[in-house]
Design a protein around this motif. Structure first.
Motif, PDB file in Angstrom:
ATOM      1  N   ILE A  29      -2.427   3.211   2.570  1.00 15.15           N
ATOM      2  CA  ILE A  29      -2.208   4.633   2.301  1.00 15.15           C
ATOM      3  C   ILE A  29      -1.539   5.347   3.477  1.00 15.15           C
ATOM      4  CG2 ILE A  29      -3.320   6.766   1.603  1.00 15.15           C
ATOM      5  CD1 ILE A  29      -3.759   5.050  -0.607  1.00 15.15           C
ATOM      6  N   ARG A  32       2.042   4.075   3.866  1.00 14.04           N
ATOM      7  CA  ARG A  32       2.988   4.628   2.898  1.00 14.04           C
ATOM      8  C   ARG A  32       3.329   6.076   3.228  1.00 14.04           C
ATOM      9  NH1 ARG A  32       4.144   2.751  -2.081  1.00 14.04           N
ATOM     10  NH2 ARG A  32       4.024   4.837  -2.937  1.00 14.04           N
ATOM     11  N   GLU A  33       2.351   6.843   3.705  1.00 14.03           N
ATOM     12  CA  GLU A  33       2.643   8.237   4.033  1.00 14.03           C
ATOM     13  C   GLU A  33       3.623   8.321   5.197  1.00 14.03           C
ATOM     14  OE1 GLU A  33      -0.845  10.653   4.426  1.00 14.03           O
ATOM     15  OE2 GLU A  33      -1.515  10.250   2.392  1.00 14.03           O
ATOM     16  N   GLN A  36       6.997   7.506   3.898  1.00 14.33           N
ATOM     17  CA  GLN A  36       7.558   8.629   3.151  1.00 14.33           C
ATOM     18  C   GLN A  36       8.139   9.665   4.105  1.00 14.33           C
ATOM     19  OE1 GLN A  36       8.076   8.940  -0.006  1.00 14.33           O
ATOM     20  NE2 GLN A  36       6.503   7.882  -1.201  1.00 14.33           N
ATOM     21  N   ARG A  37       7.455   9.890   5.216  1.00 15.40           N
ATOM     22  CA  ARG A  37       8.006  10.819   6.208  1.00 15.40           C
ATOM     23  C   ARG A  37       9.370  10.344   6.681  1.00 15.40           C
ATOM     24  NH1 ARG A  37       3.575  11.736   8.532  1.00 15.40           N
ATOM     25  NH2 ARG A  37       3.149  12.518  10.574  1.00 15.40           N
ATOM     26  N   GLY A  40      11.906  10.866   4.170  1.00 17.17           N
ATOM     27  CA  GLY A  40      12.329  12.261   4.177  1.00 17.17           C
ATOM     28  C   GLY A  40      13.373  12.511   5.252  1.00 17.17           C
ATOM     29  N   PHE A  46      13.026   4.501  -0.451  1.00 12.85           N
ATOM     30  CA  PHE A  46      12.070   3.911  -1.381  1.00 12.85           C
ATOM     31  C   PHE A  46      12.824   3.486  -2.629  1.00 12.85           C
ATOM     32  CE2 PHE A  46       8.809   5.492   1.279  1.00 12.85           C
ATOM     33  CZ  PHE A  46       7.612   4.942   0.872  1.00 12.85           C
TER      34      PHE A  46
END
Lengths: 194, 194
Positions: A29, A32-33, A36-37, A40, A46
């Motif tokens: 978790i 993955r966060e 994702q940053r 961004g 992804f």
DNA sequence: AATCAAATAATCATATACGATCTTGTCCAT
DNA sequence: ATGGACAAGATCGTATATGATTATTTGATT
């Protein structure tokens, strides 16, 4: 993760979430966060149900990269110049000696030292992204083909102009530096693509 | 999420993860991942153990915002100009009429239509971020204080110059447009801060 | 009435678990 | 041997659950 700035992750390679989680000793978790940053920031992509990949850079994208840098970095330099402190100069000097830093880390550390006093947080973050995006290819270019030796000289000249407080000269030197780096890297990538 | 581009989320407000998850009918995990992406874009800020907040924009940050736009948008416009198609013009025109779009959405749609043919993905994404970052304040400024009416005229003039293929004029009009918008918004924010 | 402490509630951050999707290897038919 | 269908394994994406942290309320004391 710092491996990205060091250019150690090969473009096109897949980042396995379970592996990263294992290495860091956490579950997927938070991994993955973090990914994702970075996605961004535009540094990772992804792909649905396939995972995360470090995108490859085309010659055209490298050209865009340096054009964007020419658009924002001279502004930051000009704004920072009158406020540069002895600490900033020392940091830039240290980055030139580059002890314990990879080539690309040192590169960004040098530029950041000269821009930081601009106070432009968003500009700094954008410039860092642009640096990181080309890092793997700069490593390839310099380590395998022996290029980039004139980059050191250009850095030294730029730092000297900043020390003199010569905004005009510093700005011109930075633009020339970016032009040279762009020419070298884009040429390298074009040759690689054909 | 589009509420960000529409400027509907109040700066300084906290985004409750359970609420968002409930609204979207999913668990918090994908919500947090989406928020991390936006945090990577610099549009949100995670504060540890407190959650996600939409940062407020200072006058200085707004000034930086427009300076960065002046650094990258004219380059994109000049590059896109010779490649602009009838589709791009139509999209820009539609954005000027702005049916069904909020003010800030229409604003970005117009600019994006003129930049898209540059092919600069990263530049487009950076420009969009800069647009979204000021959206809540542009809404405040225009809806509550009746400003920004000259923005429409400037958009129209810019589009006309693009139609003529006049790069010089278009670039100058864009710079002037950005200067005006900056002046208006920075002035508004400075008044608000004192 | 005001202030502080402790208890309660709300929210966050992440580990675990599981279904869904994609990849890889095997076996069969041509 | 080549190609395709199927099964087995790997990987992803997210729901659920739980401990940790922060916010809020309550109640006692001055």
């Amino acid at each position: 993760m710092g491996g990205l700035l060091r250019g150690e992750v090969e473009p096109g390679s897949w980042l396995r979430q379970d592996d990263l989680a294992g290495q860091l000793g956490v579950s997927k978790i938070p991994v993955r966060e973090a990914l994702q940053r970075l996605a961004g920031l535009g540094l990772l992509r992804f792909e649905s149900n396939r995972g995360v990949v470090l995108p490859e850079l085309s010659a055209a994208e490298a050209e865009e990269n340096y054009a964007l840098r020419r658009g924002i970095e001279p502004q930051m330099l000009e704004r920072a110049l009158p406020r540069l402190s002895i600490v900033d100069f020392a940091e830039a000097e240290l980055a030139l000696e580059a002890d314990g830093l990879s080539l690309t880390e040192a590169n960004w550390a040098f530029h950041r030292a000269l821009y930081r006093s601009s106070g432009w947080e968003r500009g700094l973050s954008m410039a860092e992204i642009l640096h990181v995006a080309v890092a793997p290819y700069v490593v390839l270019y310099t380590e395998y083909l022996g290029g980039g030796t004139d980059s050191d000289a250009e850095h030294a000249a730029l730092l000297e102009a900043c020390r003199r407080g010569d905004t005009e000269a510093a700005s011109a030197l930075l633009l020339g530096h970016l032009d040279h780096a762009q020419q070298a890297l884009v040429g390298f990538l074009e040759a690689k693509e054909s």
